[in-house]
Write a protein that holds these residues in place. Structure first.
Motif, PDB file in Angstrom:
ATOM      1  N   ARG A   1      -8.264  -0.219  -4.300  1.00  0.00           N
ATOM      2  CA  ARG A   1      -7.428  -1.288  -4.820  1.00  0.00           C
ATOM      3  C   ARG A   1      -7.968  -2.661  -4.433  1.00  0.00           C
ATOM      4  O   ARG A   1      -8.066  -3.571  -5.263  1.00  0.00           O
TER       5      ARG A   1
ATOM      6  N   ARG B   1       0.809  -1.216   0.000  1.00  0.00           N
ATOM      7  CA  ARG B   1       0.000   0.000   0.000  1.00  0.00           C
ATOM      8  C   ARG B   1       0.846   1.272   0.000  1.00  0.00           C
ATOM      9  O   ARG B   1       0.419   2.306  -0.473  1.00  0.00           O
TER      10      ARG B   1
ATOM     11  N   TRP C   1      -6.422   2.198  -0.558  1.00  0.00           N
ATOM     12  CA  TRP C   1      -6.498   0.763  -0.386  1.00  0.00           C
ATOM     13  C   TRP C   1      -7.887   0.180  -0.630  1.00  0.00           C
ATOM     14  O   TRP C   1      -8.051  -0.901  -1.179  1.00  0.00           O
TER      15      TRP C   1
END
Ligand SMILES: [Zn+2]
Length: 437
Positions: A105, A13, A102
């Protein structure tokens, strides 16, 4: 070329990197968009159907201030350089910390990995290969090269995919040279191989699927979280199957339940009874509509009879000219035709002015010989308007400021035509004597 950190670790990350290049991408209304290239990046650029990551690049300026540049888009160019789009320029050589969004993603990882699994199940179970993939904002889809899919097959594919998720099979990545990839393809171990030179990145779902891909993936199928098929539609090339994985699947199921619960609350019944209730309501509505049509027809018949009594013939012609503000155009048409067919030597010039423009219907009884459609068309044409119809019935739409004048003109020209016809016919035939007066 930028080093792609997500190749080695899809779950990375944050990372540190150095600005390799910077350029102005565009400028609009004084606001510049900058493209920043880093020597290494964990940001995923749009490719293979998976959208780009967003996030932030942070740098410490010489004065000690912290500079934050939001990464709004990420694209790769033909040389393999990954460009991060920001509204702040960062000078080449600047040390930066990158942090990817995050939540976004992880969502992409779930949808994309779910696609690998789904495509593999379709290939194994139905021999259907995936020709394209799109990861959308709420729903994703794959296009399959297959002629037809039965509904029960679709349910079986969904069940199998979820069983593979529950088995939590390892998902691993390895890089091989092209020759090895081609050998794997020839042996039938590899599902698909892209047309490009160099090393090939292979993604494997343990004992189930091997495919070439440069995207970001789960570590094991359990992380996909669940897969829900959302629909199927025929396309020119085959079938499009839409789906949602992980938290999106939960959100989609929640939305479905909310919709269903609202419907059942309206009907004061349980969720499972909704389809049967809708079926019953549709049948009732159909019967009610049939009954309504019958009653409207009867009503129009009585209405026509009343108008025939109210409006007595003048010079051998009953001319009924009325405007209704509380009747729709369909009813007015029905009324005009009933009136013209039930009373002799009768003309109905009726308007429905429930809405504007008003619908105007002209109908005549069969014992009169002029062409309603032609007469209406000619009268309107002189005013630059349009309308027409058959010999017995014609119609047009008229604006508020035209209705009265056009109706009066139509009545006058019809009366003139009929009295002229009567005076021509009278001396030779005597037919007029048999006509009701
Ligand atoms: Zn992939």
């Amino acid at each position: 070329m930028s080093e792609r950190l997500y190749y080695a670790d899809s779950f990375l990350r944050t990372f540190s990197a150095k600005v390799a290049d910077v350029r102005e991408a565009s400028r609009a209304e004084g606001v510049s968009i900058w493209q920043i290239a880093l020597d290494r990046s964990a940001f995923y650029p749009s490719s293979g159907g998976q959208p780009y990551d967003t996030g932030v690049l942070t740098a410490n300026s010489r004065s000690g201030a912290v500079l934050e540049a939001l990464v709004e888009a990420v694209e790769e160019d033909e040389h393999g350089t990954v460009w991060h789009y920001t509204r702040k320029p960062l000078a080449a050589g600047t040390e930066v910390q990158g942090m990817i969004d995050w939540q976004r993603r992880l969502d992409h990882i779930q949808q994309h990995s779910g696609q690998h699994l789904l495509s593999a199940v379709f290939a194994r179970e139905l021999n259907a290969s995936t020709v394209s993939f799109h990861l959308g904002d709420t729903i994703s889809h794959i296009d399959l090269a297959i002629g037809s899919i039965a509904h029960h097959s679709l349910e079986r594919v969904e069940t199998l995919a979820n069983e593979l998720i529950a088995e939590d099979r390892a998902v691993t990545v390895r890089t091989v040279d092209r020759a090895e990839a081609e050998a794997l393809l020839a042996m039938g171990h590899l599902r698909k191989l892209p047309e490009r030179a160099g090393t090939i990145r292979l993604v494997e779902i343990a004992d189930y699927d091997l495919n070439a891909c440069g995207g970001t993936h789960v570590r094991s199928t359990g992380q996909i979280g669940g897969l829900l098929l959302r629909g199927m539609e025929k396309t020119s090339r085959g079938f499009r199957v839409s789906f949602a994985c992980g938290l999106r699947a939960v959100a989609a199921a929640r939305e479905d339940l909310t919709t269903l619960s609202r419907a059942s609350t309206f009907l004061s019944i349980g969720n499972v009874d909704v389809p049967a209730a809708i079926e019953r309501m549709k049948a009732e509505a159909k019967a009610a509509e049939k009954e309504r049509q019958k009653l409207r027809d009867e009503l129009a018949g009585y209405h026509a009879a009343r108008l025939a009594v109210e409006v007595q013939p003048r010079d051998g012609l009953r001319f009924v000219r009325r405007t209704f503000t509380d009747r729709d155009s369909e009813y007015v048409r029905l009324l005009a035709s009933k009136l013209a067919s039930s009373a002799p030597r009768t003309i109905a010039l009726l308007a429905s002015a429930e809405n504007w423009p008003a619908r105007v219907v002209l109908a005549r009884s069969r014992d009169l010989d002029f062409h309603c459609g032609n007469l209406l068309r000619d009268t309107l044409a002189a005013r630059g308007l349009r309308g027409g119809g058959s010999a017995d019935l014609a119609q047009t739409d008229l604006a508020k400021d035209q209705l009265e004048a056009v109706s009066a003109e139509l009545e006058q020209s019809i009366r003139e035509r009929i009295s002229a016809g009567a005076s021509e016919a009278q001396p030779s035939s005597g037919l007029s004597q048999s006509l009701p007066r």
